[in-house]
Design an enzyme around this catalytic site. Structure first.
Site, PDB file in Angstrom:
ATOM      1  N   CYS A 126       8.096 -80.830  73.700  1.00  0.00           N
ATOM      2  CA  CYS A 126       6.933 -81.097  72.845  1.00  0.00           C
ATOM      3  C   CYS A 126       6.136 -82.291  73.358  1.00  0.00           C
ATOM      4  O   CYS A 126       6.683 -83.376  73.593  1.00  0.00           O
ATOM      5  CB  CYS A 126       7.408 -81.352  71.420  1.00  0.00           C
ATOM      6  N   CYS A 338      -0.025 -78.553  70.025  1.00  0.00           N
ATOM      7  CA  CYS A 338      -0.232 -79.887  69.482  1.00  0.00           C
ATOM      8  C   CYS A 338       0.227 -80.986  70.421  1.00  0.00           C
ATOM      9  O   CYS A 338       1.200 -80.851  71.146  1.00  0.00           O
ATOM     10  CB  CYS A 338       0.463 -80.020  68.147  1.00  0.00           C
TER      11      CYS A 338
END
Ligand code: SAH
Length: 347
Positions: A126, A338
């Site tokens: 991430c 994101c």
């Protein structure tokens, strides 16, 4: 929730109608003024107290003294040419940045909002977590992303997912306050159209269940055993899969809401028939849905996957009786996953 900024002013967008009313009564004003102010804030969405033209100048000055009204500024806007996805990089009043993404589905526009500046959770795949954690967002800054995005895009938003930068359950009070303001009687929307995603902070899942908010809970599972999960998600060393699934069972028992399990597929790590078999065993008997996401490449890591692998894995799961879908890839041409935009901007 009554929360103060650094200058001791109350953050007015985070107040529920009855809290706003109590504050307005304290100023010696009539009750109905609170309704007018709520309307300016959440329906007309002004960006300053001076625009509240049905209030006296004296009251507007008093509001300026006692309350703050936070704004977000569009730092960057990327529009997909393929599917109408719009990604915003917002600058907050203290100069920090967060991202929001508007996605178009056939049932309407959904916005993905951030809940923290950066993230502490350290998930290996991430982008949001790589530069670490700066601070929690206030509930007004989470709400502000929706209002600013509607205003700038001119598009009506009918769904919200808390899947942007940050871990919502690590900013529990502000997130719950945001959900309460969002869904209050004069608020923006019902929580039936809201999903909260967590990497699995177990005590908070129990707490959230007790709130009976009617949101959809998404669990970022991404693996079917502890070894594989700990390799990509450090949070698993604190709360392992068994504890996490026990919390999910409790959540379903208390709320009656089907849980959505997210599964970021990484070729060679969690995509085999054996992984599917283990996952099916783990989730057997659960009222749930598995959402397979081919892992989004980030430049810091060497993880890969694609739709073909995701469809193959879905096939395995379906044969084993597990309800699964492959998440549609939106905004691929603008790096809509994101954390990616903020990283490019800040570093
Ligand atoms: N912290 C929360 C919400 C933010 S992340 C959570 O962990 O659920 C939103 C979702 O995107 C999570 O499921 C997360 O695991 C997933 N995600 C993050 N980076 C990704 C990537 N590179 N590819 C695919 N999914 C990713």
């Amino acid at each position: 929730m009554v929360a103060f900024d650094d200058n001791g002013k109350i953050d007015i967008l985070g107040l529920l109608p009855d809290e706003l009313e109590a504050e307005i009564l304290k100023l010696g004003e009539k009750r109905f003024r609170a309704g007018q102010i709520f309307d300016w804030l959440h329906v007309k969405r002004v960006s300053s107290f001076d625009e509240m033209t049905n209030l006296s100048v004296q009251l507007r000055n008093l509001l300026n003294e006692k309350f703050c009204l936070k704004s977000l500024f569009v730092s960057k806007k990327l529009e997909s040419h393929t599917d109408n996805t719009v990604k915003y990089l917002y600058e907050l009043e203290d100069g920090n940045h967060v991202e929001s993404v508007i996605m178009e589905y056939n049932y309407g526009n959904t916005i993905c909002v951030s809940t923290q500046v950066g993230c502490k959770m350290g998930c290996r795949f991430c982008a949001s977590t790589i530069a670490g954690f700066k601070r929690d967002l206030t509930s007004s800054e989470i709400l502000g992303q929706i209002y600013a995005s509607e205003r700038d895009s001119g598009r009506k938003i009918s769904g919200v997912v808390l899947m942007g930068i940050g871990e919502p359950m690590d900013n529990f009070d502000n997130v719950v306050n945001f959900l309460e303001v969002l869904s209050c009687p004069k608020g923006f929307m019902s929580l039936r159209h809201v999903s909260v995603s967590t990497c699995g902070i177990v005590p908070r899942i129990y707490e959230l269940a007790e709130k009976k908010l009617g949101i959809t809970l998404s669990i970022s599972l991404h693996a079917s055993n502890n070894k594989s999960r700990s390799e990509i998600m450090p949070v698993n060393d604190r709360y392992d899969i068994n504890e996490l699934l026990a919390a999910c069972r409790y959540y379903f028992k208390v709320t009656g809401r089907r849980i959505s399990f997210e599964y970021a597929l990484i070729d060679g790590h969690n995509d085999s028939m054996e992984d599917a078999r283990e996952l099916a065993e783990l989730l057997g008997g659960f009222v749930c849905h598995v959402n397979i996401i081919p892992v989004n490449k980030i430049k810091e890591r060497n993880y890969h996957s694609d739709r073909k692998s995701a469809n193959r894995f879905r096939g395995y799961l379906e044969k084993l009786g597990i309800n699964a879908t492959v998440r549609r890839t939106l905004g691929a041409d603008i790096d809509a996953a994101c954390g990616q935009l903020r990283r490019e901007y800040e570093i």
